[in-house]
Design a protein around this motif. Structure first.
Motif, PDB file in Angstrom:
ATOM      1  N   ASN A  96       0.830  -1.210   0.000  1.00 37.08           N
ATOM      2  CA  ASN A  96       0.000   0.000   0.000  1.00 37.08           C
ATOM      3  C   ASN A  96       0.866   1.262   0.000  1.00 37.08           C
ATOM      4  OD1 ASN A  96      -2.659  -0.904  -0.272  1.00 37.08           O
ATOM      5  ND2 ASN A  96      -2.780  -1.442   1.901  1.00 37.08           N
ATOM      6  N   ASP A  97       2.012   1.200   0.659  1.00 42.95           N
ATOM      7  CA  ASP A  97       2.942   2.332   0.597  1.00 42.95           C
ATOM      8  C   ASP A  97       3.519   2.494  -0.810  1.00 42.95           C
ATOM      9  OD1 ASP A  97       2.543   2.947   3.224  1.00 42.95           O
ATOM     10  OD2 ASP A  97       4.405   2.057   3.970  1.00 42.95           O
ATOM     11  N   MET A  98       3.830   1.373  -1.468  1.00 38.65           N
ATOM     12  CA  MET A  98       4.288   1.429  -2.861  1.00 38.65           C
ATOM     13  C   MET A  98       3.259   2.164  -3.719  1.00 38.65           C
ATOM     14  SD  MET A  98       5.594  -2.349  -4.023  1.00 38.65           S
ATOM     15  CE  MET A  98       6.541  -3.434  -2.950  1.00 38.65           C
ATOM     16  N   ARG A  99       2.014   1.797  -3.539  1.00 37.71           N
ATOM     17  CA  ARG A  99       0.941   2.343  -4.380  1.00 37.71           C
ATOM     18  C   ARG A  99       0.679   3.818  -4.084  1.00 37.71           C
ATOM     19  NH1 ARG A  99      -4.191  -0.254  -3.464  1.00 37.71           N
ATOM     20  NH2 ARG A  99      -4.754   0.448  -5.563  1.00 37.71           N
ATOM     21  N   ALA A 100       0.868   4.203  -2.847  1.00 36.66           N
ATOM     22  CA  ALA A 100       0.531   5.575  -2.456  1.00 36.66           C
ATOM     23  C   ALA A 100       1.615   6.582  -2.816  1.00 36.66           C
ATOM     24  CB  ALA A 100       0.265   5.631  -0.949  1.00 36.66           C
TER      25      ALA A 100
END
Length: 351
Positions: free
Chosen positions: A68-72
């Motif tokens: 989710n950090d990658m995506r954000a």
């Protein structure tokens, strides 16, 4: 006179005084299904209930957080996101995880894919015939006599591979004709594994296929070991069919392509299911940029034989394939067990 007190040596050994836990230390939490009475339990409920459970449940929770950090993440100057490298071994495509990979590629959640030869051909073969559930205990000799090929507790009828040959050989014929016709022109064709996969994705014209969507969305699919499977068998037989001409497939152009993708990335993230060439090919591409900023490994291999397949992310840090201080986790779980839950709480959340 006998004493009623336990030996002081035993008391001192058992009742060692503990230090105070640091402020903010996370307590182990328990999943309480009573909290969900009267309503359906969601994938997010399971994630929230499992992430502080301990053991591999917490590793799954870390994988969800990191993805989710990658995506954000967004580059503050250009607004570009993380370049996500997805890798998986061929057995994953044979299983029902194929539908999840198709979803990720169809909806452009990843920048590129790396797989093995089986991870390419089995996708197309599934468009031509079904794979079936069997048993890990099914006897090889019995299956061989019946023309059935076992992949763990799955079986693939040999008829599927015959159908694949009937489908792919005419395509190889056309590719060879195009290659030969282009010789000496300004647009000479040099086939590479990624170009072959792109072409096959176009030819299959089937929305169930991962590589159909890779073709549609122009997402490169790399397979440095393209000949290590049924596709290699077909290429071998084709050398006799087409002699003295021969289809040429250049792996050097592809290594330049994947490494350049890594070098130009504003931020790189790796999601790798399984080990072997798939795992290392992505990690080595990220070496070209002094490491990925985040990494999620999912496999059951151990590190004690020194193999790259079982190596933990910290070993990749020593090589410069993952950055010092990067966010990373290894989930020691067989991928079909955990990846659906991970994707449900990341890429598919709120879809």
């Amino acid at each position: 006179m006998a004493s009623n007190a336990p030996p002081p040596e035993a008391t001192g050994a058992v009742l060692v005084k503990s230090v105070e836990m640091p402020e903010g230390s996370q307590k182990v939490e328990e999943l309480d299904f009573d909290k969900f009475r009267g309503r359906p339990i969601t994938a997010e409920d399971l994630y929230e209930g499992m992430k502080n459970m301990g053991f591999q449940a917490s590793s799954v929770g870390e994988a969800i957080r990191i993805i989710n950090d990658m995506r954000a993440w967004r580059d503050p100057e250009t607004g570009e996101g993380t370049t996500i490298f997805l890798g998986y071994t061929s057995n994953m495509i044979s299983s029902g995880l194929r539908g999840i990979f198709r979803y990720l590629v169809q909806h452009k959640h990843v920048a590129c894919v790396v797989s093995t030869a089986g991870g390419i051909e089995e996708d197309f073969i599934k468009c031509l015939g079904d794979t079936y559930l069997s048993s890990f205990a099914a006897r090889g000799a019995d299956l061989r006599a019946q023309g059935l090929n076992r992949i763990g507790n799955l079986v693939v009828p040999n008829a599927n591979y015959c159908a694949f040959e009937d489908w792919v050989v005419p395509i190889l014929d056309r590719m060879l004709a195009e290659q030969e016709a282009s010789r000496g022109t300004d647009h000479e064709i040099h086939w590479t594994p990624s170009k072959v996969i792109h072409r096959l994705g176009r030819e299959i014209d089937d929305e169930r296929s991962v590589y159909y969507w890779a073709y549609k969305n122009d997402i490169p699919v790399f397979c440095p070991a393209l000949t290590d499977g049924s596709l290699g068998d077909m290429l071998y037989f084709h050398t006799f069919r087409a002699a003295p001409r021969q289809l040429r497939i250049d792996i050097v152009e592809d290594i330049r392509r994947i490494n350049t993708l890594a070098v130009r990335a504003k931020r790189a993230g790796m999601i790798i299911l399984g080990g072997g060439v798939v795992k290392h090919h992505i990690a080595n591409a990220c070496l070209m940029r002094n490491g990925a900023e985040s990494a999620v490994y999912i496999n059951t291999a151990q590190e004690f034989d020194g193999s790259d397949a079982g190596a933990r992310p910290d070993e990749a840090v020593s090589w410069g394939k993952i950055k010092v201080g990067a966010d990373h986790v290894k989930v020691y779980v067989e991928a079909t067990t955990c990846f659906p839950l991970i994707v449900a709480n990341t890429f598919a959340k709120g879809a």
